[in-house]
Design an enzyme around this catalytic site. Structure first.
Site, short mmCIF file in Angstrom:
data_model
loop_
_atom_site.label_atom_id
_atom_site.label_comp_id
_atom_site.label_asym_id
_atom_site.label_seq_id
_atom_site.Cartn_x
_atom_site.Cartn_y
_atom_site.Cartn_z
CE LYS A 63 -4.39 -1.53 1.08
NZ LYS A 63 -4.43 -2.91 1.75
CD GLU B 221 -10.11 4.15 1.76
OE1 GLU B 221 -9.86 5.45 1.59
OE2 GLU B 221 -9.26 3.70 1.22
CB SER C 102 -0.29 -7.99 -1.08
OG SER C 102 -1.09 -8.92 -0.45
C1 LIG Z 1 -5.21 -3.84 1.63
C2 LIG Z 1 -4.54 -5.16 1.39
C3 LIG Z 1 -5.06 -6.02 0.44
C4 LIG Z 1 -6.15 -5.72 -0.52
O1 LIG Z 1 -6.02 -4.64 -1.28
P1 LIG Z 1 -5.96 -4.63 -2.80
O2 LIG Z 1 -6.26 -3.23 -3.24
O3 LIG Z 1 -6.69 -5.73 -3.38
O4 LIG Z 1 -4.46 -4.95 -3.16
C5 LIG Z 1 -4.06 -7.24 0.03
N1 LIG Z 1 -2.97 -7.54 0.82
C6 LIG Z 1 -2.65 -6.51 1.95
C7 LIG Z 1 -1.51 -7.06 2.71
C8 LIG Z 1 -3.23 -5.44 2.01
O5 LIG Z 1 -2.83 -4.82 3.21
#
Ligand SMILES: *Cc1c(COP(=O)(O)O)cnc(C)c1O
Length: 416
Positions: free
Chosen positions: A94, A116, A399
């Site tokens: 993010k 948010e 992610s």
């Molecule tokens: C917020 C988040 C997501 C989901 O958000 P996307 O916009 O779909 O990427 C996925 N993995 C992590 C670690 C997150 O913090």
């Protein structure tokens, strides 16, 4: 319908029929202003230098593309590489987008940002960037999520952000977005809304995608250096869809690269029990196109068109709509989407921890679980999908890291 899709994509902010700008009139002016600022930033060398420098020196890019030797041999299928977005500052992808939009706020002369957050990861990334750039930061968060993610609430406050609890609706992400939009309408002269995924009205889905496309640019170079060929499959979890599109985007023109988005199958297919918007083929019911929070896309809704409640063990995937570009990629058959259950994600998280020494975020564990199901399916739900073979070459987008989810893991597995 599909013959009109290609031309329709030419309209700015449209992905086939999806996307667009469905907002009250008061928001049209700030959205135009943002679109202009973003267009200017794209060709502004100074902006690009500052963005690249913060990604490198503040966030820690490039992230490694790691060969997962023990996971590969454990699963006995394709060679698996992991894109390590979990190693970024604040622990998830993010921060890429937060840095890009934070810099834009500075360029637009807006000293205040609102954001948010669901799991708190986007709130933490926003508060982090705001502190670094000297911006005031207000984060809206459902009180249900504040209770589930109290560590992230403390982090945001430590960073100097004001965290405002939202008591309306289901007291989760969708309600927090409503409040952030309300704040933005009221304070638009000095405030930028730092939206956290590829959602909302144009230009957000395009802009947020572009800020994350560094993931795929790096991964492409890294896999070519390591394997001298492109991957056959990309896997990523899909909440709003920002980490997934960040990886996918650089490979869209390569027909040999298959893309798989993994959604939250929660406790099963019944409406209210999951957050799977594009997995009707697996029996996850309730998604139809509609408008939510400024964009036209697939949305989980009741028969009368009320937004449905959703469930996922992972707060970051627990949202009723999906980014409009994913809706279009699904319709076009360019990417495929399927869902894995809470239980599947938990088991994948434990397997990755023990084979690779990486405790993933629960969101990212969904991507790993989706990959496992395509190598050794244990549920009939994916039996129709072709299995991956040892000749395949996979990149999984990791992610985020799992620190924030340790309470959930401890409850699921005990402390043994
Ligand atoms: C917020 C988040 C997501 C989901 O958000 P996307 O916009 O779909 O990427 C996925 N993995 C992590 C670690 C997150 O913090």
């Amino acid at each position: 319908m599909s013959s009109t899709l290609h031309t329709a994509t030419l309209a700015p902010g449209r992905f086939g029929p999806y996307g667009g700008r469905y907002v009250p009139e008061t928001l049209m002016v700030p959205l135009f202003e943002l679109e202009r600022a973003y267009e200017a930033a794209k060709s502004d060398p100074q902006f690009q230098v500052e963005f690249a420098s913060l990604l490198k020196n503040f966030a820690g890019r490039p992230t490694p593309l790691q060969f997962a030797a023990r996971l590969t041999s454990h699963l006995g299928g394709p060679r698996i590489y992991i894109k390590r977005e979990d190693l970024l500052h604040t622990g998830a992808h993010k921060i890429n987008n937060a840095i890009g939009q934070g810099l834009l706020a500075v360029k637009m002369g807006k000293p205040r940002i609102v954001a948010e957050t669901g799991a708190g990861q986007h709130g933490v990334a926003s508060a982090t960037v705001a502190a670094h750039l000297g911006l005031e930061c207000v984060v809206y968060m459902g009180t249900e999520d504040m209770a589930r993610q109290s560590l992230n609430v403390s982090r945001m406050r430590m960073l100097g952000a004001q965290v405002v609890g939202v008591e309306s609706g289901s007291r989760t992400l969708k309600d927090a977005i409503n409040e952030a939009m309300r704040d933005w309408v009221t304070n638009v002269r000095n405030t930028h809304y730092l939206l956290g995924s590829v959602l909302g009205a144009h230009p957000y889905p395009t802009m947020v995608r572009d800020f994350h496309s560094v993931i795929g640019r790096e991964a492409r170079e890294q896999i070519l250096a390591a394997e001298k060929r492109l991957p056959t499959h990309l896997f990523a979890c899909v909440g709003g869809g920002s980490n997934a599109i960040g990886l996918f985007h650089q490979f869209l023109r390569d027909p040999g690269v298959k893309m798989v988005g993994i959604e939250a199958g929660g406790r099963g297919g019944q409406l209210g029990e999951h957050a799977a918007r594009l997995a009707a083929h697996q029996g996850f019911t309730g998604a139809r196109p509609g408008v939510l929070q400024g964009t036209y896309t697939y949305i989980l809704q009741t028969e009368d068109g009320q937004i449905a409640t959703t469930h996922s063990i992972s707060a970051g995937l627990d949202y009723p709509a999906i980014g409009p570009e994913h809706a279009w990629l699904a319709d076009e058959g360019r990417a495929e989407y399927s869902a894995v259950t809470d239980q599947g994600a938990l088991e994948a998280a434990r397997l990755l921890s023990r084979t690779e020494g990486i405790i993933p975020a629960l969101e990212s564990a969904h991507a790993v679980a989706g990959l496992i199901e395509r190598i050794s399916p244990n549920s009939s739900s994916n039996a129709d999908r072709p299995r991956l073979t040892p000749d395949d070459l996979v990149i999984v987008n990791l992610s985020g890291r799992g620190d924030k989810d340790m309470d959930t893991y401890t409850r699921a597995f005990g402390t043994k």
